[in-house]
Design an enzyme around this catalytic site. Structure first.
Site, short mmCIF file in Angstrom:
data_model
loop_
_atom_site.label_atom_id
_atom_site.label_comp_id
_atom_site.label_asym_id
_atom_site.label_seq_id
_atom_site.Cartn_x
_atom_site.Cartn_y
_atom_site.Cartn_z
N HIS A 1 -20.27 12.48 -35.25
CA HIS A 1 -20.32 13.79 -34.61
C HIS A 1 -19.58 13.78 -33.27
O HIS A 1 -18.96 14.76 -32.88
CB HIS A 1 -21.78 14.19 -34.41
CG HIS A 1 -21.96 15.52 -33.76
ND1 HIS A 1 -21.42 16.68 -34.29
CD2 HIS A 1 -22.60 15.89 -32.61
CE1 HIS A 1 -21.74 17.70 -33.49
NE2 HIS A 1 -22.44 17.24 -32.47
N ASP B 1 -19.21 13.00 -39.67
CA ASP B 1 -20.25 13.71 -38.94
C ASP B 1 -21.40 14.04 -39.90
O ASP B 1 -21.26 14.90 -40.78
CB ASP B 1 -19.65 14.99 -38.35
CG ASP B 1 -20.64 15.77 -37.48
OD1 ASP B 1 -21.83 15.44 -37.48
OD2 ASP B 1 -20.20 16.71 -36.80
N SER C 1 -20.32 21.43 -31.51
CA SER C 1 -21.75 21.21 -31.62
C SER C 1 -22.51 22.46 -31.16
O SER C 1 -22.21 23.54 -31.63
CB SER C 1 -22.13 19.97 -30.80
OG SER C 1 -23.38 19.48 -31.16
#
Lengths: 198, 373
Positions: free
Chosen positions: B347, B314, B148
């Protein structure tokens, strides 16, 4: 290791840059990496195979040859390998041109639909051939565009693609395919292995 | 606050010029290390945390008393094996776990910076953490890894320091923050700033804090970390400790109760101003633009071997955006591998027990390390 892979490897010069398209579980790549060149990477569509390649310490990109070859620059590899996959593409002609754009040379192997056993199946049984090299039934085969080695040689000739090496593999028997023996090899070869230049 | 003061810190004496033009010096970076640095200093790994992470990826976090955020991936014999590697993990600047951030005291006023804290970028975060490598006298890391926002830092790190890492693993990230993600971050920021207790950022020296706004920001963000299928499987339409809906606005559904809980525990450990600053840094991240529209140029000086990982479910940093990084690397013939991991966990997959992901990272690191030595 498969005889096919030994022949492919023998065509490759040491320390050249190689892309193996549809590299499967990485068996060929691993052999080339260990003995011929450490500058090799693969493109593979199956997640399971990608994992198997990573386990072997190979550089592999998950992707689809029909969509993802475009990202490689012109002539960025000395060799691009395509083992027994050409017949499975929606547009094999376009893929072949992509291989020859990305690589200085392409090494392409194709299961020979002209092999006598295949012809016998169709002639006497009247059914679609199922052989060692073509193990699937008509309804579940991934092969969309089967061809014979004669078809492939003609295809390349018509497009003025240079066949710098044409090899027939039948069982363990390896021999060269020439203009003179093409019709015979088209009967006896189980696999054709071609080194192509544009 | 005393607890935070007691965390391990390195004070950076040098001057760091921030992207906004301001210069900072004598600022703290809170960090932790795991494993042992070998004599040759070749086994160092720098990991970068995501938006709400900190320097405690594994073991018990001394402030929250919870397991570290990457305890599935990092530790002895784990994917990032601390028996083998020396792992450095720092709190980003702008954060609230001891590094220089909006809750730090401004010496000129003796009050917390609050909204007077300079706006920072991913580039600033990476440059700040690079000082830690000088402190440990590590010339070249074996790996930089992060998911991320941590993945964005990986990309920026390689761009800034092309030959300071043998391998790089950017996970579930992007080279350019998308409009959708800017929008989602803006939603969170507006929730905080709409809370009257935010008080234009100057709440730290009062008894109040915008915890309602911050909780809403967290709830909204939390949804984006999951997937529709994951939510369906975990919660569906199940009711919370009741047989029937109550015709009111209590948490009738389990998913509501879950989100409320996530919001409420978050405000105990996170500073609202840090949330504003760090989400802003993410929004400003556009490595492609830093290189005039050609992402490949960000990596052309580097010989680092990349391994890019994305997850099927995601939708915050989808596979297509991760693939852009792969494409840019292939365009310059860089050494790059890529896998998309099948997972319904959205995610958040990179933080969770997703064996295909953990195995891939482990195999990649271990095989690359064998070749590196």
């Amino acid at each position: 290791m498969k005889q096919e892979f030994k022949i492919i490897s023998s065509l490759i010069e040491k320390n050249s840059k190689i892309l193996d398209v549809g590299c499967g579980n990485g068996e060929l790549m691993k052999y080339i990496l260990d003995s011929i060149s450490n500058n090799i990477r693969g493109l593979e569509i199956s997640k399971k195979n990608v994992q198997a390649c990573i386990e072997k310490g190979l550089t592999v990109i998950e992707g689809n040859a029909e969509l993802d070859l475009g990202q490689f620059p012109n002539k960025s590899f000395n060799y691009v390998i395509l083992s027994q996959t050409l017949q499975a593409f929606l547009n094999p002609e376009q893929v072949l041109y992509e291989l020859l754009r990305v690589g200085k040379k392409a090494i392409v192997t194709i299961p020979n639909f002209g092999h006598w056993k295949v012809r016998m199946d169709l002639l006497f049984k009247g059914t679609m051939p199922v052989t060692e090299n073509l193990p699937n039934e008509w309804y579940n085969t991934p092969n969309l565009h089967m061809c014979t080695i004669k078809d492939f040689v003609t295809f390349c000739n018509e497009r003025e693609l240079k066949l710098t090496n044409s090899i027939s593999l039948s069982g363990k028997k390896v021999s060269y395919i020439t203009k003179g023996n093409l019709n015979f090899k088209n009967l006896s070869a189980e696999l054709g292995i071609f080194e192509i230049e544009k | 606050m005393n607890k935070i003061d007691s965390l391990k810190k390195y004070i950076v004496k040098d001057v760091l010029k921030l992207d906004c033009g301001k210069e900072i010096s004598n600022f703290p970076i809170a960090y932790e290390t795991y494993g042992k640095l070998n004599n040759e200093k070749t086994n160092g790994i720098l990991i970068f945390h995501a938006l709400t992470g900190d320097q405690f990826p594994c073991g018990k976090n001394p402030i929250t008393n919870k397991e570290g955020w990457w305890s599935y991936a990092l530790g002895p014999s784990k994917a990032i094996d601390t028996n083998k590697f020396f792992v450095i993990s720092a709190n980003v600047i702008g954060g609230c776990m001891g590094s220089f951030g909006p809750s730090s005291i401004d010496p000129s006023t003796n009050k917390p910076y609050g909204s007077n804290f300079p706006v920072i970028t991913i580039n600033d975060m990476v440059n700040a953490q690079n000082f830690l490598l000088d402190y440990f006298k590590i010339k070249k890391l074996f790996a930089v890894i992060g998911g991320s926002m941590g993945g964005m830092q990986v990309l920026q790190f390689i761009s800034n320091f092309p030959n300071k890492a043998e391998v790089a693993i950017p996970i579930a990230c992007t080279a350019s923050h998308s409009a959708q993600n800017i929008a989602l971050n803006e939603l969170g920021r507006q929730a905080i700033m709409a809370d009257s207790e935010w008080n234009k950022g100057n709440y730290l020296d009062t008894e109040k804090s915008p915890s309602k706004g911050l909780a809403v920001a967290r709830m909204a963000a939390h949804i984006t970390y999951l997937s529709k299928k994951g939510l369906e499987e975990k919660f569906g339409r199940k009711l919370q400790e009741r047989d029937k809906i109550k015709f009111g606005f209590d948490a009738d559904f389990q998913i509501e109760s879950y989100l409320r809980y996530q919001g409420s525990v978050f405000v105990d450990r996170f500073d609202a101003n840090s949330y504003l600053y760090i989400t802003r840094a993410m929004d400003y991240f556009d490595l492609t633009k830093q290189f005039n529209g050609n992402l490949s140029d960000a990596f052309k000086e580097s010989k680092t071997k990349f391994f890019v990982v994305s997850f099927t479910s995601d939708w915050l940093y989808p596979t297509t955006e991760n693939r852009e990084i792969v494409i840019a690397l292939n365009a310059i013939g860089a050494d790059v591998g890529f896998i998309e991991i099948t997972s319904d966990k959205g995610h958040d997959s990179f933080l969770l027990d997703v064996p295909d992901f953990l195995n891939a990272v482990k195999n990649f690191l271990n095989n690359s390390y064998k070749k590196y030595l």
